[in-house]
Design a protein around this motif. Structure first.
Motif, PDB file in Angstrom:
ATOM      1  N   GLU A  15      48.126  42.853  83.675  1.00 59.89           N
ATOM      2  CA  GLU A  15      46.979  43.771  83.683  1.00 59.89           C
ATOM      3  C   GLU A  15      46.412  43.927  85.088  1.00 59.89           C
ATOM      4  O   GLU A  15      45.884  44.984  85.430  1.00 59.89           O
ATOM      5  N   PHE A  16      46.524  42.912  85.931  1.00 63.14           N
ATOM      6  CA  PHE A  16      46.031  43.039  87.309  1.00 63.14           C
ATOM      7  C   PHE A  16      46.801  44.124  88.052  1.00 63.14           C
ATOM      8  O   PHE A  16      46.236  44.921  88.805  1.00 63.14           O
ATOM      9  N   VAL A  17      48.111  44.150  87.818  1.00 60.40           N
ATOM     10  CA  VAL A  17      48.942  45.183  88.444  1.00 60.40           C
ATOM     11  C   VAL A  17      48.498  46.549  87.949  1.00 60.40           C
ATOM     12  O   VAL A  17      48.345  47.502  88.720  1.00 60.40           O
ATOM     13  N   MET A  18      48.273  46.640  86.651  1.00 62.36           N
ATOM     14  CA  MET A  18      47.844  47.904  86.052  1.00 62.36           C
ATOM     15  C   MET A  18      46.500  48.343  86.625  1.00 62.36           C
ATOM     16  O   MET A  18      46.308  49.503  86.980  1.00 62.36           O
ATOM     17  N   ILE A  19      45.569  47.393  86.744  1.00 61.10           N
ATOM     18  CA  ILE A  19      44.253  47.728  87.274  1.00 61.10           C
ATOM     19  C   ILE A  19      44.375  48.223  88.708  1.00 61.10           C
ATOM     20  O   ILE A  19      43.713  49.189  89.104  1.00 61.10           O
ATOM     21  N   GLY A  20      45.258  47.587  89.493  1.00 65.54           N
ATOM     22  CA  GLY A  20      45.438  48.016  90.874  1.00 65.54           C
ATOM     23  C   GLY A  20      45.768  49.500  90.940  1.00 65.54           C
ATOM     24  O   GLY A  20      45.130  50.281  91.654  1.00 65.54           O
ATOM     25  N   GLY A  21      46.767  49.890  90.139  1.00 67.07           N
ATOM     26  CA  GLY A  21      47.179  51.288  90.170  1.00 67.07           C
ATOM     27  C   GLY A  21      46.154  52.219  89.542  1.00 67.07           C
ATOM     28  O   GLY A  21      45.699  53.184  90.171  1.00 67.07           O
ATOM     29  N   MET A  22      45.752  51.900  88.299  1.00 67.23           N
ATOM     30  CA  MET A  22      44.871  52.806  87.557  1.00 67.23           C
ATOM     31  C   MET A  22      43.502  52.947  88.208  1.00 67.23           C
ATOM     32  O   MET A  22      42.943  54.045  88.268  1.00 67.23           O
TER      33      MET A  22
ATOM     34  N   GLY B  29      48.361  40.820  92.422  1.00 68.11           N
ATOM     35  CA  GLY B  29      48.834  41.731  91.376  1.00 68.11           C
ATOM     36  C   GLY B  29      48.382  43.153  91.652  1.00 68.11           C
ATOM     37  O   GLY B  29      49.168  44.102  91.563  1.00 68.11           O
ATOM     38  N   ALA B  30      47.109  43.301  91.989  1.00 67.71           N
ATOM     39  CA  ALA B  30      46.572  44.637  92.217  1.00 67.71           C
ATOM     40  C   ALA B  30      47.282  45.318  93.385  1.00 67.71           C
ATOM     41  O   ALA B  30      47.647  46.497  93.321  1.00 67.71           O
ATOM     42  N   LEU B  31      47.481  44.560  94.460  1.00 70.94           N
ATOM     43  CA  LEU B  31      48.194  45.100  95.625  1.00 70.94           C
ATOM     44  C   LEU B  31      49.588  45.577  95.218  1.00 70.94           C
ATOM     45  O   LEU B  31      50.033  46.659  95.603  1.00 70.94           O
TER      46      LEU B  31
END
Lengths: 262, 314, 290
Positions: free
Chosen positions: C41-48, C199-201
């Motif tokens: 979800e951190f990856v998803m939050i980064g993009g979204m 993750g966000a990066l």
């Protein structure tokens, strides 16, 4: 008849030799005690004998049959059972159920009859419970048979483990510090129970710290230190053995003890 | 009061009473339909509870077995020309065999390794069901032939409500029998202390697999029934979210409580239907419930209530 | 040959994302024994979040930074509200809690944002670079390069700064860390924050290539976990190698065998590792004392 024979058994953990070249022979019906300072490898030795650990070297023979490396549940079928130093009780089951688990190998094990609760299973449950209650009576816990094991005091739990081990009808019983954490009255009860078990023909192997208890009931004593055998013999010989005293009390303490007796 | 519930027939009788009450009490077909879905899911939840609540293992991929039961029932009549009922039985056998083959290696794992391995298993099953569209109709699903008994097609809520209710009562009875049998004691023992169970003579690996197989068959049966009830099935019944829903039912209702699994299924299925305004937020609530219960109320609803009542009685 | 290079590069690119997810897993796992299923979800939050904030008129770089801050905040909240209260619970309870969190966050994202696919403009344009017959996206290089920078920065942080060393100490032995005065709860929270940032990066770097949506987190978490397992749970080098390996396996599997089962590769990898090599490539076998 030799009940249990351990030959040159050893194991190490990451380079530390927890048990190193230990050997002894126990005759049937004896009470054999293993003592030694903390960290000497006593529980590890028990784990090796009871199949919990696989020995790196050495052999274990039960009634002259090689049982080295057999899984614990296979050893139970051959008459070896044990208790645990750190209480491995089934806390979510009742006191009676804990002991009934020990009857496992004497029960019919078909899963489908169990699902259908066939009359044979109902009879089996009743029989196992009857046997469990009998054992609980013997160790004085029958009044709490349907209590949750988690609600019992420490001393009672120690006796419960013994009852559970007895339910497997062992010929050799390993007791790992049965009197640990018990007050003098509880210790006396445990001692009485151990003698009674031995009198009934079971070979008892004991790991214990309570020296008075050990000296009183043991036929033979084996002393471990740093995983190695330090001495073996009868109570009096061990008690006055200077090496044993040194291991427990240290060199300075040994000198003091010698002076005290001197 | 608690004594009555310790009688082995008490819980199945209670469930039977509830099934009867709802069957005659619930007016509309819509509610009967929801109840049927509850009975079907509760059966799967009981199966999972045997594995998680009693044997103390974890499966985050149990919907995989649901899918195996459902799709065997759907596909076998087309492929082998057998009747849907026989196909259902075939599905149960398939689930048992797969559980045996997969269970042996998987149950050597513990903790989060076991959790993720079962998760992977479930997702793989869902993937296969979704990809092999030649056989399964792909992501859009496939129709399921209705079973015919004595010339009568068994379909509709009128039939399936009572069938699924009866199967649930039977399933609960069998499960409770198992729990109170030597096998049940072996499972509960290895849950509390594997080493002590071994030392009491229990072949721990064997019993873990037994629990896995029994729970797989329960879940596959539920899947097969859903397929026959709906006349249609899609691959997401084997999916990750469905597996998690089953886990929530077990956790919510109470691990180790058969009746709790029925309660958990009822809450998870009936509530979103009743509060249709909240259907949008279903997954949000699911995630939230899972967290809250695992953090604060790990015992689950039914055991917590029972403990409360017991304390009150003192 | 061109085909091989093509697959290799796309495999390495997506593998880099898996590696960063796995690295986040490893960081949290080492500090607290928690397997954080919400890592994806951190990856998803980064993009979204970047997309959402940028669409409100904020310049892209600022939006990206803001998105990372959001992810860090979510990570800290996750730790404070869901993990801390369950401290001491067994491994399965904890992983189920993080699964619950993952489902919650994913659903929340579908309300806060929407259910559409979104993309970000590539950092340096989208003209493919031809190398050995293969067409490589410039963004791929950003992902790989960015990933390397992140890993180096993390290494410097962990080994050269006091805070970083506190994390390593807590990972090595929680009790001992407490005894020397380290506030382990704070440290675990920090590991969540750093993991969230990583993750966000990763999400921001890869969105121009793979697009983003509210539900991309689940599959990423599973594959990241597969990578961490293959590499050896708890080994940062293992996480990176595992991630790249899974990415390559996926790309070559999809390219040469079947693209239907591309996603299955990671799961098969998990099962294979668990059965044949439970400690992974770089993991340490632990001895359990009875």
């Amino acid at each position: 008849m030799t009940a249990l024979q351990v030959s040159e058994i050893g194991i190490d953990f990451g380079g530390v030799k927890a048990v190193d070249s230990v050997s002894f022979t126990i005759e049937e019906g004896q009470i054999f005690s293993i003592i030694g300072p903390n960290g000497a490898g006593k529980t590890t030795l028990f784990n090796l004998i009871s199949g919990v650990y696989l020995p790196k070297v050495g052999r274990v023979a039960l009634f002259d049959e090689d049982v080295t490396g057999l899984a614990p549940n296979r050893l139970v079928a051959r008459g070896l059972s044990r208790t645990f130093q750190n209480l491995q009780i089934f806390f979510r089951m009742t006191v009676a159920e804990n002991v009934m688990v020990g009857r496992h190998l004497r029960e019919a094990r078909g899963v489908v009859p169990h699902l259908l609760s066939l009359p044979s299973v109902v009879r089996q449950n009743r029989e196992s419970r009857r046997e469990a209650l009998r054992l609980l009576e013997r160790i004085g816990l029958v009044g709490r048979a349907d209590d949750l094991a988690a609600n019992l005091p420490y001393g009672a739990l120690k006796r419960l483990e013994i009852a559970r081990a007895l339910a497997t009808e062992p010929k050799v019983l390993l007791l790992d510090e049965p009197a640990a954490g018990c007050n003098p009255r509880e210790t006396e009860e445990i001692e009485h129970q151990i003698k009674e078990i031995a009198d009934s023909g079971v070979t008892v192997v004991l790991v214990e710290h309570d020296m008075k208890l050990v000296m009183r009931i043991s036929d033979r004593i084996h002393v471990l230190d740093y995983g190695r055998t330090l001495a073996e013999g009868e109570a009096e010989a061990i008690r006055t053995n200077p090496e044993v005293i040194k291991a427990y009390l240290g060199t300075h303490g040994a000198e003091e003890a010698a002076r005290a007796r001197g | 009061m608690a004594r009555i519930f310790s009688h082995p027939l008490a819980v199945p009788a209670l469930i039977a009473a509830i099934v009867l009450a709802c069957g005659f009490g619930l007016g509309s077909n819509f509610y009967l339909r929801v109840a049927t879905l509850v009975w079907i899911s509760a059966l799967a939840a009981i199966g999972l509870n045997l594995l998680m609540g009693f044997a103390g293992q974890v499966s985050l991929g149990h919907a995989g077995f649901f899918g195996i039961g459902a799709y065997a029932t759907a596909v076998a009549p087309n492929v082998f020309g057998i009747s849907p009922l026989l196909a259902l039985v075939l599905g149960l056998v398939a689930a048992a065999v797969i559980a045996l083959l997969v269970g042996r290696p998987i149950l050597k794992l513990k903790g989060h390794y076991l959790a993720v391995a079962t998760l992977g298993f479930g997702i793989l099953v869902a993937m296969v069901l979704s990809n092999e569209s030649g056989l399964t109709g792909g992501p859009d699903g496939m129709t399921v032939a209705r079973p015919v008994l004595f010339g009568v097609k068994i379909k509709g809520v009128d039939n399936w409500y009572w069938i699924s209710g009866a199967v649930l009562v039977l399933g609960a009875w069998l499960a409770l029998n198992l729990v109170n049998s030597p096998t049940g004691r072996a499972l509960r023992a290895l849950h509390d202390s594997e080493v002590a169970a071994r030392v009491a003579g229990i072949d721990v690996a064997r019993y873990k697999v037994i629990a896995f197989i029994v729970s797989a068959v329960y879940t596959a049966l539920a899947g097969g029934m859903l397929a026959l009830f709906n006349g249609f099935i899609t691959p997401d019944v084997a999916g990750f979210m469905h597996s998690i829903e089953f886990v929530v039912m077990v956790v919510l209702g109470g691990m180790g409580s058969i009746f709790g699994s029925v309660v958990g299924a009822a809450i998870l299925i009936a509530l979103p239907q009743a509060l249709s305004a909240f259907q949008e937020y279903e997954h949000l609530a699911l995630g939230f419930i899972l967290m809250v219960f695992m953090i604060f109320l790990r015992k689950g609803i039914v055991p917590s209530l029972v403990a409360l009542i017991a304390r009150g009685a003192k | 040959m061109a085909e091989f290079l093509q697959f290799a590069f796309s495999g390495l690119t997506v593998g880099a994302v898996y590696a960063l997810v796995a690295l986040g897993f490893t960081l949290i796992y080492n500090a607290s024994d928690v397997v954080n299923f919400a890592q994806g979800e951190f990856v998803m939050i980064g993009g979204m979040a970047t997309v959402a904030i940028a669409s409100a008129g904020v310049p892209l770089p600022v939006a990206a930074v803001a998105a990372i801050v959001v992810a860090i905040a979510v990570g800290l909240l996750l730790h404070r509200l869901a993990i801390e209260p369950a401290r001491g619970a067994d491994a399965v309870t904890l992983i189920i809690i993080t699964i619950g969190a993952s489902i919650f966050l994913r659903s929340a994202a579908s309300f806060v944002f929407d259910k559409q696919f979104h993309t970000l403009p590539p950092f340096t344009g989208d003209t493919p670079i031809i190398f050995g017959g293969a067409a490589i996206l410039p963004q791929s290089l950003w992902v790989l390069g960015g990933g390397m920078v992140i890993v180096v920065c993390l290494w410097v942080f962990l080994s050269k700064t006091l805070l970083g060393k506190a994390i390593l100490a807590t990972a090595a032995n929680r009790l001992a860390a407490k005894l020397v005065g380290i506030n382990t709860s704070y440290v675990v929270g920090l590991s969540f924050a750093v993991s969230a940032a990583i993750g966000a990066l990763a999400g921001i770097l890869v969105t121009p290539i793979t697009l983003t949506r509210y539900d991309v987190g689940t599959l990423l978490a599973l594959k990241g976990f597969a990578a961490a397992m293959v590499g050896g749970m708890g080994s940062p080098i293992g996480a990176i190698v595992g991630g790249l390996l899974i990415g390559l396996l996926e790309a070559f599997g999809a390219g040469y065998i079947s693209s239907d089962y591309k996603d299955a590769i990671a799961f098969l990898a998990i099962l294979a590792v668990l059965f044949f090599m439970p400690t992974g490539l770089f993991g340490r076998a632990s001895v359990e004392r009875v």
